[in-house]
Design a protein around this motif. Structure first.
Motif, PDB file in Angstrom:
ATOM      1  N   PRO A   1      24.285  47.445  -6.613  1.00 51.48           N
ATOM      2  CA  PRO A   1      25.235  48.360  -7.219  1.00 51.48           C
ATOM      3  C   PRO A   1      26.544  48.376  -6.437  1.00 51.48           C
ATOM      4  N   ARG A   2      27.554  48.952  -7.054  1.00 50.63           N
ATOM      5  CA  ARG A   2      28.861  49.073  -6.424  1.00 50.63           C
ATOM      6  C   ARG A   2      28.792  49.899  -5.152  1.00 50.63           C
ATOM      7  N   PRO A   3      29.686  49.656  -4.185  1.00 54.31           N
ATOM      8  CA  PRO A   3      29.746  50.552  -3.047  1.00 54.31           C
ATOM      9  C   PRO A   3      30.169  51.935  -3.534  1.00 54.31           C
TER      10      PRO A   3
ATOM     11  N   SER B   1      41.216  37.916   2.151  1.00 53.04           N
ATOM     12  CA  SER B   1      40.743  36.697   2.830  1.00 53.04           C
ATOM     13  C   SER B   1      39.338  36.298   2.371  1.00 53.04           C
ATOM     14  N   GLY B   2      38.583  37.239   1.833  1.00 54.19           N
ATOM     15  CA  GLY B   2      37.236  36.895   1.362  1.00 54.19           C
ATOM     16  C   GLY B   2      37.227  36.486  -0.104  1.00 54.19           C
ATOM     17  N   PHE B   3      38.388  36.467  -0.718  1.00 52.92           N
ATOM     18  CA  PHE B   3      38.457  36.134  -2.148  1.00 52.92           C
ATOM     19  C   PHE B   3      38.892  34.682  -2.281  1.00 52.92           C
ATOM     20  N   ILE B   4      38.037  33.875  -2.845  1.00 50.82           N
ATOM     21  CA  ILE B   4      38.319  32.444  -2.919  1.00 50.82           C
ATOM     22  C   ILE B   4      39.051  32.165  -4.233  1.00 50.82           C
ATOM     23  N   THR B   5      40.099  31.359  -4.142  1.00 54.24           N
ATOM     24  CA  THR B   5      40.883  31.125  -5.358  1.00 54.24           C
ATOM     25  C   THR B   5      40.684  29.725  -5.907  1.00 54.24           C
TER      26      THR B   5
ATOM     27  N   SER C   1      41.150  29.205 -12.035  1.00 56.55           N
ATOM     28  CA  SER C   1      40.834  30.272 -12.982  1.00 56.55           C
ATOM     29  C   SER C   1      41.322  31.654 -12.534  1.00 56.55           C
ATOM     30  N   ASN C   2      41.594  31.834 -11.233  1.00 57.98           N
ATOM     31  CA  ASN C   2      41.932  33.191 -10.797  1.00 57.98           C
ATOM     32  C   ASN C   2      43.190  33.268  -9.943  1.00 57.98           C
ATOM     33  N   VAL C   3      43.867  32.120  -9.744  1.00 60.18           N
ATOM     34  CA  VAL C   3      44.967  32.131  -8.776  1.00 60.18           C
ATOM     35  C   VAL C   3      46.154  32.989  -9.243  1.00 60.18           C
TER      36      VAL C   3
ATOM     37  N   ALA D   1      35.860  39.020 -17.456  1.00 63.08           N
ATOM     38  CA  ALA D   1      34.493  39.339 -17.855  1.00 63.08           C
ATOM     39  C   ALA D   1      33.742  39.866 -16.625  1.00 63.08           C
ATOM     40  N   THR D   2      32.552  40.367 -16.860  1.00 63.44           N
ATOM     41  CA  THR D   2      31.796  40.980 -15.765  1.00 63.44           C
ATOM     42  C   THR D   2      31.504  39.998 -14.617  1.00 63.44           C
ATOM     43  N   GLY D   3      31.563  40.533 -13.396  1.00 59.94           N
ATOM     44  CA  GLY D   3      31.171  39.749 -12.219  1.00 59.94           C
ATOM     45  C   GLY D   3      32.116  38.643 -11.826  1.00 59.94           C
ATOM     46  N   GLN D   4      33.389  38.727 -12.242  1.00 55.71           N
ATOM     47  CA  GLN D   4      34.317  37.642 -11.897  1.00 55.71           C
ATOM     48  C   GLN D   4      35.327  38.061 -10.832  1.00 55.71           C
ATOM     49  N   GLY D   5      35.131  39.236 -10.218  1.00 54.41           N
ATOM     50  CA  GLY D   5      35.948  39.557  -9.048  1.00 54.41           C
ATOM     51  C   GLY D   5      37.032  40.603  -9.245  1.00 54.41           C
ATOM     52  N   LYS D   6      37.008  41.354 -10.378  1.00 53.03           N
ATOM     53  CA  LYS D   6      38.038  42.383 -10.590  1.00 53.03           C
ATOM     54  C   LYS D   6      37.982  43.452  -9.508  1.00 53.03           C
ATOM     55  N   THR D   7      36.782  43.974  -9.280  1.00 47.12           N
ATOM     56  CA  THR D   7      36.650  45.078  -8.331  1.00 47.12           C
ATOM     57  C   THR D   7      36.995  44.608  -6.922  1.00 47.12           C
ATOM     58  N   HIS D   8      36.583  43.394  -6.605  1.00 45.21           N
ATOM     59  CA  HIS D   8      36.909  42.834  -5.291  1.00 45.21           C
ATOM     60  C   HIS D   8      38.435  42.814  -5.105  1.00 45.21           C
ATOM     61  N   LEU D   9      39.138  42.306  -6.099  1.00 47.59           N
ATOM     62  CA  LEU D   9      40.604  42.233  -5.989  1.00 47.59           C
ATOM     63  C   LEU D   9      41.227  43.624  -5.891  1.00 47.59           C
TER      64      LEU D   9
ATOM     65  N   ALA E   1      33.182  26.364  -4.093  1.00 43.80           N
ATOM     66  CA  ALA E   1      33.960  26.874  -2.947  1.00 43.80           C
ATOM     67  C   ALA E   1      33.460  28.260  -2.524  1.00 43.80           C
ATOM     68  N   ILE E   2      33.087  29.087  -3.495  1.00 41.36           N
ATOM     69  CA  ILE E   2      32.611  30.436  -3.163  1.00 41.36           C
ATOM     70  C   ILE E   2      31.299  30.347  -2.374  1.00 41.36           C
ATOM     71  N   ILE E   3      30.397  29.484  -2.845  1.00 45.66           N
ATOM     72  CA  ILE E   3      29.117  29.358  -2.133  1.00 45.66           C
ATOM     73  C   ILE E   3      29.356  28.853  -0.714  1.00 45.66           C
TER      74      ILE E   3
ATOM     75  N   ASN F   1      28.326  34.091 -14.032  1.00 44.36           N
ATOM     76  CA  ASN F   1      29.329  34.862 -13.290  1.00 44.36           C
ATOM     77  C   ASN F   1      29.093  34.780 -11.795  1.00 44.36           C
ATOM     78  N   VAL F   2      30.108  35.192 -11.048  1.00 49.19           N
ATOM     79  CA  VAL F   2      30.060  35.031  -9.592  1.00 49.19           C
ATOM     80  C   VAL F   2      29.030  35.980  -8.974  1.00 49.19           C
ATOM     81  N   ARG F   3      28.857  37.151  -9.587  1.00 49.26           N
ATOM     82  CA  ARG F   3      27.881  38.090  -9.026  1.00 49.26           C
ATOM     83  C   ARG F   3      26.494  37.449  -9.008  1.00 49.26           C
ATOM     84  N   GLU F   4      26.126  36.800 -10.101  1.00 46.98           N
ATOM     85  CA  GLU F   4      24.810  36.159 -10.143  1.00 46.98           C
ATOM     86  C   GLU F   4      24.727  35.003  -9.146  1.00 46.98           C
TER      87      GLU F   4
HETATM   88  N1  LIG Z   1      36.787  34.558  -6.207  1.00 48.80           N
HETATM   89  C1  LIG Z   1      35.824  35.175  -5.497  1.00 48.80           C
HETATM   90  N2  LIG Z   1      35.651  34.899  -4.188  1.00 48.80           N
HETATM   91  C2  LIG Z   1      34.676  35.498  -3.473  1.00 48.80           C
HETATM   92  N3  LIG Z   1      33.803  36.385  -3.988  1.00 48.80           N
HETATM   93  C3  LIG Z   1      33.930  36.700  -5.282  1.00 48.80           C
HETATM   94  C4  LIG Z   1      34.932  36.119  -6.110  1.00 48.80           C
HETATM   95  N4  LIG Z   1      34.810  36.601  -7.357  1.00 48.80           N
HETATM   96  C5  LIG Z   1      33.784  37.462  -7.322  1.00 48.80           C
HETATM   97  N5  LIG Z   1      33.247  37.534  -6.074  1.00 48.80           N
HETATM   98  C6  LIG Z   1      32.094  38.342  -5.635  1.00 48.80           C
HETATM   99  O1  LIG Z   1      31.237  38.490  -6.774  1.00 48.80           O
HETATM  100  C7  LIG Z   1      30.693  39.809  -6.821  1.00 48.80           C
HETATM  101  C8  LIG Z   1      31.068  40.473  -8.141  1.00 48.80           C
HETATM  102  O2  LIG Z   1      32.481  40.700  -8.168  1.00 48.80           O
HETATM  103  P1  LIG Z   1      33.129  42.076  -8.688  1.00 48.80           P
HETATM  104  O3  LIG Z   1      32.223  43.231  -8.428  1.00 48.80           O
HETATM  105  O4  LIG Z   1      34.508  42.156  -8.137  1.00 48.80           O
HETATM  106  O5  LIG Z   1      33.147  41.759 -10.242  1.00 48.80           O
HETATM  107  P2  LIG Z   1      33.781  42.591 -11.463  1.00 48.80           P
HETATM  108  O6  LIG Z   1      34.648  41.624 -12.197  1.00 48.80           O
HETATM  109  O7  LIG Z   1      34.416  43.836 -10.972  1.00 48.80           O
HETATM  110  O8  LIG Z   1      32.497  42.894 -12.328  1.00 48.80           O
HETATM  111  P3  LIG Z   1      32.190  44.139 -13.340  1.00 48.80           P
HETATM  112  O9  LIG Z   1      33.108  43.996 -14.497  1.00 48.80           O
HETATM  113  O10 LIG Z   1      30.762  43.922 -13.722  1.00 48.80           O
HETATM  114  O11 LIG Z   1      32.431  45.376 -12.582  1.00 48.80           O
HETATM  115  C9  LIG Z   1      31.236  40.528  -5.595  1.00 48.80           C
HETATM  116  O12 LIG Z   1      30.285  40.407  -4.557  1.00 48.80           O
HETATM  117  C10 LIG Z   1      32.500  39.751  -5.247  1.00 48.80           C
HETATM  118  O13 LIG Z   1      32.815  39.852  -3.871  1.00 48.80           O
END
Ligand SMILES: Nc1ncnc2c1ncn2[C@@H]1O[C@H](COP(=O)(O)OP(=O)(O)OP(=O)(O)O)[C@@H](O)[C@H]1O
Length: 463
Positions: free
Chosen positions: A114-116, A134-138, A141-143, A168-176, A299-301, A328-331
């Motif tokens: 779950p989310r923090p 720095s933990g967000f890999i570009t 698709s996301n640059v 879409a879900t799990g693609q890094g919105k919340t991280h950004l 690159a993310i892995i 998605n990246v979360r999976e």
């Molecule tokens: N480009 C990226 N580089 C590194 N980690 C990433 C990247 N994109 C996603 N992640 C990681 O994938 C996981 C899911 O990302 P995040 O929670 O930001 O997705 P989300 O788009 O907000 O999803 P939701 O819509 O379901 O809330 C997190 O652990 C995040 O750190």
């Protein structure tokens, strides 16, 4: 429920925990281990459900650990004590305050973390300090979204506001979103920054009205220098909250402050949202994060293995995960965590067969079969051509190009051979299909519009 205190076999549980904890120390490194893992204590166990409740000293540390290590901890406990079926991670109840509510979230071994939760620290409300640029890999698709996010967090005023991040879900919105807040806090240490899921915004607003202190709530919101609102689609349909949100946005934007929102859809696709609110949301920059492509997934892995000090992982396993966990990246990240935890706890080497065995559920969920019919339907809808044109002999460019795109997608997304694809397109020869596939591949590298069309179709079909 068995409280794991001294009279209830706590020593056994503590010994098991020591064993698990030691294994994690090797895997995660001394620093992370000392700060986050060592303070964990087995708190109580529910024999009926098999749920083990793990305790940490604070809500914040419990949330931090839950977000990152819930899978590993659940798996480790299941292996060491098979009667454990799931694990919750929560702040330990204070002794002087036994009625204090806990926020444990049941965590199955393979469930997404779950989310923090929200943690307040001075001027930074609910920012997760670990989600940084720095933990967000570009990748391709996301640059764009990444650059826009960095601009939003820079000292100089951005040329646009709000920034609307769509993915879409799990693609890094919340991280950004957290990364923007953290970076802005670094260049503006005194800035007041608030991260808020839209759902929480709504709930807090409703409770403030019920308590009769909505004025204070509004004043507080408007006092922020940066407001980060996650998953704005959840604000849909609540008129009073929309109205309040609109006023908040106006106050923030009018005062030259910064607003960033995220959503899983474009502003125009937010059904049931007040027109005035829509136009405010769309008036800044809408930045799209497309689903991570294979290069980005790789690159993310690789980055994660390095930063989490996961040790040696064979190239073929990295390639296999990147290729097969594509939804998605979360999976992707969750699958990697699960595999590494299992290998570490059972003392096995990370190999391809182990990955296939341990991640079979995730892999089959990702292997949804896309049919050529589905592809043809999507392409015809996209280019507004009649379905019969997929098989017709017409050679007008307006129908030839969509047909070629559909053939290309059939090759990329299905296991069908060239002759099989040809048959599905009005009995065409396999050489026609090969030509179409090569042509679209080539066009994608030279023609941004064509590449955009194909990406949009891939996203639609693979979602
Ligand atoms: N480009 C990226 N580089 C590194 N980690 C990433 C990247 N994109 C996603 N992640 C990681 O994938 C996981 C899911 O990302 P995040 O929670 O930001 O997705 P989300 O788009 O907000 O999803 P939701 O819509 O379901 O809330 C997190 O652990 C995040 O750190």
């Amino acid at each position: 429920m068995i409280e794991l205190n001294d009279s209830n076999g706590a020593a056994d549980w503590a010994a098991d925990w020591n064993e698990i904890s030691e294994g994690l120390r090797k895997d995660l490194g001394a620093q992370i281990h000392t700060q986050w893992i060592r303070p964990i204590r087995p708190g109580s166990f529910e024999p009926g459900s098999g749920m083990l409740n793990l305790h940490l000293p604070s809500e914040f540390s419990a949330n931090w650990v839950r977000e990152r290590f819930a899978d590993r901890l659940a798996l480790a406990w299941k292996i060491v004590r098979p009667e454990v079926r799931s694990v919750t991670i929560a702040a330990a109840p204070r002794e002087a305050d036994p009625a204090r509510p806990r926020t444990a979230v049941p965590q199955q071994a393979a469930a997404p973390a779950p989310r923090p939760a929200l943690a307040d620290s001075g001027n930074r409300i609910a920012l997760d300090p670990s989600q940084v640029f720095s933990g967000f890999i570009t990748g391709q698709s996301n640059v764009l979204a990444f650059n826009a996010a960095q601009r939003m967090a820079a000292m100089e005023k951005p040329l646009f506001s709000p920034l609307y991040l769509k993915a879409a879900t799990g693609q890094g919105k919340t991280h950004l979103l957290h990364a923007i807040g953290n970076a802005f806090a670094e260049v503006n240490p005194g800035a007041r920054i608030c991260y808020c899921p839209a759902e929480k915004f709504m709930n807090d607003f409703v409770s403030a009205i019920q308590r009769g202190d909505s004025m204070a709530f509004k004043a507080r919101l408007r006092g922020f220098d940066m407001l980060l609102v996650d998953d704005i689609q959840f604000i849909i349909g609540k008129n009073s909250t929309q109205e309040e949100f609109l006023h908040t946005i106006d106050a923030i934007l009018g005062g030259g402050k910064r607003l960033v929102v995220t959503s899983d859809r474009a502003p125009q696709a937010l059904d049931g949202v007040d027109q005035r609110l829509l136009s405010r949301l769309a008036m800044g920059l809408v930045a799209d994060i497309q689903p991570a492509d294979i290069e980005l997934r790789r690159a993310i892995i690789t980055a994660r293995i390095e930063t989490m000090r996961m040790g040696e992982v064979p190239e073929e396993v990295i390639e296999f995960l990147a290729r097969t966990i594509s939804r998605n990246v979360r999976e992707l990240v969750g699958g990697l965590n699960k595999l590494m935890a299992y290998a570490q706890i059972t003392g096995q080497k990370v190999t391809l067969p182990l990955a296939e065995e341990q991640l079979s559920d995730l892999l089959s969920a990702n292997r949804r079969r896309i049919t050529i019919d589905e592809i043809q339907r999507a392409v015809c809808q996209f280019y507004k051509v009649d379905r019969s044109e997929m098989s017709s002999k017409r050679r007008a460019r307006a129908v030839v190009r969509p047909r070629q795109v559909a053939m290309y997608l059939a090759k990329v997304l299905t296991p069908r051979s060239y002759p099989e694809i040809g048959r599905k397109f009005g009995g065409r020869d396999h050489s026609t299909v090969i030509h179409a596939v090569r042509l679209i591949e080539d066009l994608r590298t030279r023609d941004a519009d064509m590449d955009g069309d194909v990406r949009a179709l891939l996203q639609q079909l693979e979602s």
